[in-house]
Design an enzyme around this catalytic site. Sequence first.
Site, PDB file in Angstrom:
ATOM      1  N   THR A 180       0.812  -1.215   0.142  1.00 15.15           N
ATOM      2  CA  THR A 180       0.032  -0.029  -0.021  1.00 15.15           C
ATOM      3  C   THR A 180       1.032   1.388   0.017  1.00 15.15           C
ATOM      4  O   THR A 180       1.847   1.207   0.617  1.00 15.15           O
ATOM      5  CB  THR A 180      -1.036   0.201   1.184  1.00 15.15           C
ATOM      6  OG1 THR A 180      -1.822   1.241   1.012  1.00 15.15           O
ATOM      7  CG2 THR A 180      -0.308   0.184   2.534  1.00 15.15           C
TER       8      THR A 180
ATOM      9  N   HIS B  24      -2.226   5.759   6.275  1.00 13.32           N
ATOM     10  CA  HIS B  24      -3.016   5.710   7.392  1.00 13.32           C
ATOM     11  C   HIS B  24      -3.397   4.029   7.486  1.00 13.32           C
ATOM     12  O   HIS B  24      -3.677   3.615   8.602  1.00 13.32           O
ATOM     13  CB  HIS B  24      -4.408   6.451   6.818  1.00 13.32           C
ATOM     14  CG  HIS B  24      -3.998   7.829   6.778  1.00 13.32           C
ATOM     15  ND1 HIS B  24      -4.281   8.918   7.952  1.00 13.32           N
ATOM     16  CD2 HIS B  24      -3.885   8.579   5.644  1.00 13.32           C
ATOM     17  CE1 HIS B  24      -3.940   9.890   7.294  1.00 13.32           C
ATOM     18  NE2 HIS B  24      -3.773   9.963   6.110  1.00 13.32           N
TER      19      HIS B  24
ATOM     20  N   ASP C 273      -8.027  -3.591  -0.562  1.00 14.50           N
ATOM     21  CA  ASP C 273      -8.736  -2.432  -1.239  1.00 14.50           C
ATOM     22  C   ASP C 273      -9.988  -2.446  -0.752  1.00 14.50           C
ATOM     23  O   ASP C 273     -10.707  -3.068   0.001  1.00 14.50           O
ATOM     24  CB  ASP C 273      -8.966  -2.972  -2.732  1.00 14.50           C
ATOM     25  CG  ASP C 273      -9.133  -1.709  -3.679  1.00 14.50           C
ATOM     26  OD1 ASP C 273      -8.498  -0.748  -3.322  1.00 14.50           O
ATOM     27  OD2 ASP C 273      -9.788  -1.992  -4.765  1.00 14.50           O
ATOM     28  N   THR C 274     -10.384  -0.903  -0.389  1.00 14.55           N
ATOM     29  CA  THR C 274     -11.678  -0.629   0.384  1.00 14.55           C
ATOM     30  C   THR C 274     -12.561   0.383  -0.280  1.00 14.55           C
ATOM     31  O   THR C 274     -11.831   1.009  -1.166  1.00 14.55           O
ATOM     32  CB  THR C 274     -11.009  -0.142   1.931  1.00 14.55           C
ATOM     33  OG1 THR C 274     -10.255  -0.935   2.583  1.00 14.55           O
ATOM     34  CG2 THR C 274     -12.255   0.345   2.649  1.00 14.55           C
TER      35      THR C 274
ATOM     36  N   PHE D 164      -9.089   9.464   7.824  1.00 15.86           N
ATOM     37  CA  PHE D 164      -8.579   9.865   6.355  1.00 15.86           C
ATOM     38  C   PHE D 164      -9.963   9.513   5.561  1.00 15.86           C
ATOM     39  O   PHE D 164     -10.908   8.794   6.176  1.00 15.86           O
ATOM     40  CB  PHE D 164      -7.311   9.282   5.956  1.00 15.86           C
ATOM     41  CG  PHE D 164      -7.510   7.659   5.573  1.00 15.86           C
ATOM     42  CD1 PHE D 164      -7.651   6.611   6.936  1.00 15.86           C
ATOM     43  CD2 PHE D 164      -7.840   7.051   4.398  1.00 15.86           C
ATOM     44  CE1 PHE D 164      -7.733   5.333   6.333  1.00 15.86           C
ATOM     45  CE2 PHE D 164      -8.040   5.636   4.408  1.00 15.86           C
ATOM     46  CZ  PHE D 164      -8.003   4.735   5.194  1.00 15.86           C
ATOM     47  N   GLY D 165      -9.783   9.750   4.378  1.00 14.26           N
ATOM     48  CA  GLY D 165     -10.660   9.627   3.282  1.00 14.26           C
ATOM     49  C   GLY D 165     -12.132  10.062   3.828  1.00 14.26           C
ATOM     50  O   GLY D 165     -12.296  11.133   4.289  1.00 14.26           O
TER      51      GLY D 165
ATOM     52  N   LYS E  49     -11.569   3.553  16.364  1.00 11.87           N
ATOM     53  CA  LYS E  49     -11.864   3.027  15.072  1.00 11.87           C
ATOM     54  C   LYS E  49     -11.733   1.544  14.868  1.00 11.87           C
ATOM     55  O   LYS E  49     -12.296   0.922  14.239  1.00 11.87           O
ATOM     56  CB  LYS E  49     -11.188   3.812  14.051  1.00 11.87           C
ATOM     57  CG  LYS E  49     -11.588   3.540  12.525  1.00 11.87           C
ATOM     58  CD  LYS E  49     -10.746   4.375  11.441  1.00 11.87           C
ATOM     59  CE  LYS E  49     -11.156   3.839  10.184  1.00 11.87           C
ATOM     60  NZ  LYS E  49     -10.453   4.544   9.190  1.00 11.87           N
TER      61      LYS E  49
ATOM     62  N   HIS F  24     -14.090  -1.719   9.371  1.00 11.72           N
ATOM     63  CA  HIS F  24     -14.229  -3.033   8.208  1.00 11.72           C
ATOM     64  C   HIS F  24     -12.620  -3.592   8.309  1.00 11.72           C
ATOM     65  O   HIS F  24     -12.380  -4.591   7.971  1.00 11.72           O
ATOM     66  CB  HIS F  24     -14.418  -1.945   6.971  1.00 11.72           C
ATOM     67  CG  HIS F  24     -13.867  -0.736   6.880  1.00 11.72           C
ATOM     68  ND1 HIS F  24     -14.062   0.384   7.841  1.00 11.72           N
ATOM     69  CD2 HIS F  24     -12.600  -0.219   6.111  1.00 11.72           C
ATOM     70  CE1 HIS F  24     -13.681   1.312   7.512  1.00 11.72           C
ATOM     71  NE2 HIS F  24     -12.561   1.124   6.791  1.00 11.72           N
ATOM     72  N   ARG F  25     -11.634  -2.675   8.266  1.00 12.15           N
ATOM     73  CA  ARG F  25     -10.289  -3.010   8.010  1.00 12.15           C
ATOM     74  C   ARG F  25      -9.850  -3.842   9.327  1.00 12.15           C
ATOM     75  O   ARG F  25      -9.189  -5.041   8.984  1.00 12.15           O
ATOM     76  CB  ARG F  25      -9.431  -1.913   8.057  1.00 12.15           C
ATOM     77  CG  ARG F  25      -7.965  -1.893   7.651  1.00 12.15           C
ATOM     78  CD  ARG F  25      -6.942  -0.759   7.401  1.00 12.15           C
ATOM     79  NE  ARG F  25      -7.629  -0.279   5.931  1.00 12.15           N
ATOM     80  CZ  ARG F  25      -8.429   0.825   5.979  1.00 12.15           C
ATOM     81  NH1 ARG F  25      -8.664   1.428   7.092  1.00 12.15           N
ATOM     82  NH2 ARG F  25      -8.681   1.203   4.686  1.00 12.15           N
TER      83      ARG F  25
HETATM   84  P1  ITT Z   1      -3.578   1.858  -1.599  1.00 15.80           P
HETATM   85  O1  ITT Z   1      -4.362   1.342  -2.836  1.00 15.80           O
HETATM   86  O2  ITT Z   1      -2.014   2.191  -2.003  1.00 15.80           O
HETATM   87  O3  ITT Z   1      -3.518   0.670  -0.451  1.00 15.80           O
HETATM   88  P2  ITT Z   1      -5.537   3.712  -1.435  1.00 15.80           P
HETATM   89  O4  ITT Z   1      -5.782   5.014  -0.645  1.00 15.80           O
HETATM   90  O5  ITT Z   1      -5.669   3.993  -3.041  1.00 15.80           O
HETATM   91  O6  ITT Z   1      -4.261   2.877  -1.002  1.00 15.80           O
HETATM   92  P3  ITT Z   1      -8.166   2.277  -1.488  1.00 15.80           P
HETATM   93  O7  ITT Z   1      -8.000   2.211  -3.065  1.00 15.80           O
HETATM   94  O8  ITT Z   1      -8.342   0.981  -0.803  1.00 15.80           O
HETATM   95  O9  ITT Z   1      -6.746   2.741  -0.781  1.00 15.80           O
HETATM   96  O10 ITT Z   1      -9.173   3.316  -0.992  1.00 15.80           O
HETATM   97  C1  ITT Z   1      -9.965   3.881  -1.526  1.00 15.80           C
HETATM   98  C2  ITT Z   1     -10.314   5.279  -0.862  1.00 15.80           C
HETATM   99  O11 ITT Z   1     -11.673   4.732  -0.004  1.00 15.80           O
HETATM  100  C3  ITT Z   1      -9.144   5.797  -0.130  1.00 15.80           C
HETATM  101  O12 ITT Z   1      -8.672   6.731  -0.628  1.00 15.80           O
HETATM  102  C4  ITT Z   1     -10.182   6.616   0.770  1.00 15.80           C
HETATM  103  O13 ITT Z   1     -10.718   7.704   0.318  1.00 15.80           O
HETATM  104  C5  ITT Z   1     -11.581   5.500   1.377  1.00 15.80           C
HETATM  105  N1  ITT Z   1     -11.225   4.685   2.347  1.00 15.80           N
HETATM  106  C6  ITT Z   1     -10.688   3.228   2.413  1.00 15.80           C
HETATM  107  N2  ITT Z   1     -10.594   3.284   3.716  1.00 15.80           N
HETATM  108  C7  ITT Z   1     -11.012   4.056   4.338  1.00 15.80           C
HETATM  109  C8  ITT Z   1     -11.495   4.343   5.932  1.00 15.80           C
HETATM  110  O14 ITT Z   1     -10.890   3.329   6.692  1.00 15.80           O
HETATM  111  N3  ITT Z   1     -12.214   5.333   5.918  1.00 15.80           N
HETATM  112  C9  ITT Z   1     -12.320   6.068   5.083  1.00 15.80           C
HETATM  113  N4  ITT Z   1     -12.071   6.289   4.235  1.00 15.80           N
HETATM  114  C10 ITT Z   1     -11.620   5.047   3.572  1.00 15.80           C
END
Ligand code: ITT
Length: 204
Positions: free
Chosen positions: A16, A20, A77-78, A157-158, A180, A185-186
């Site tokens: 990754t 975060h 991937d989330t 984040f996000g 958290k 989920h994570r």
């Molecule tokens: P990597 O692919 O390098 O692991 P990324 O930031 O691109 O990092 P993802 O594609 O899995 O990761 O995540 C997609 C987006 O979903 C991420 O940029 C956040 O905006 C959001 N996201 C993921 N997990 C989150 C969380 O636990 N809380 C809030 N937003 C999250």
Amino acid sequence: MDKIGSKGFMKLVFATNNQHKVEEIRKVVGNQFEIITLFEAGINIDIEEPHNTLHENASEKCAVIHRLTGLDVFSEDTGLEVEALNGEPGVKSARYAGEGRDFQANIDKLIHNLEGITNRKARFRTVISLLLGRQEYLFEGICNGQIIKEQKGLKGFGYDPVFVPDGSNKTFAEMSLDEKNVLSHRKKAVAQLLDFLSANAQNN
Ligand code: ITT
């Protein structure tokens, strides 16, 4: 590189570029396994996420990093899946408002698209891919909750500032990492990964 880390634990690369995620997962893993970041492995690439499913994107991240390091690797991937938006932003969560991957722009777009909609149900879904040698294993964690109308909190984040998980009245962005990690989920996906590794590590 050796499969056993300097501290004597099984060593896994976490594919990754999201610091975060590294912090959240390291807190859960503790010292049960040694997690090596891409930075620590000397890898500086932006791994593409070209697919339409979380699973395929997670697999791709593992495959790319395994080719570069030869080490065992996991990735995740989330996506944030909003019921009233037919599961969007989903697999496109990072780039919802464009290629800039701007957290605030993504939140603004989400709030805008949910204006006037009373169904605020959403869930975060994490898919972890673990590549041990050539064998892939998958784990999933889901956290159900609601999207609120105005963002709250500065942590995380996000989409954390607009997501209130079921069982809490705080957004993820108002919670410490430990809080958290009780609901997220994570954490749920990583707990399965750890159970699996604990049961199978001695066989590898
Ligand atoms: P990597 O692919 O390098 O692991 P990324 O930031 O691109 O990092 P993802 O594609 O899995 O990761 O995540 C997609 C987006 O979903 C991420 O940029 C956040 O905006 C959001 N996201 C993921 N997990 C989150 C969380 O636990 N809380 C809030 N937003 C999250």
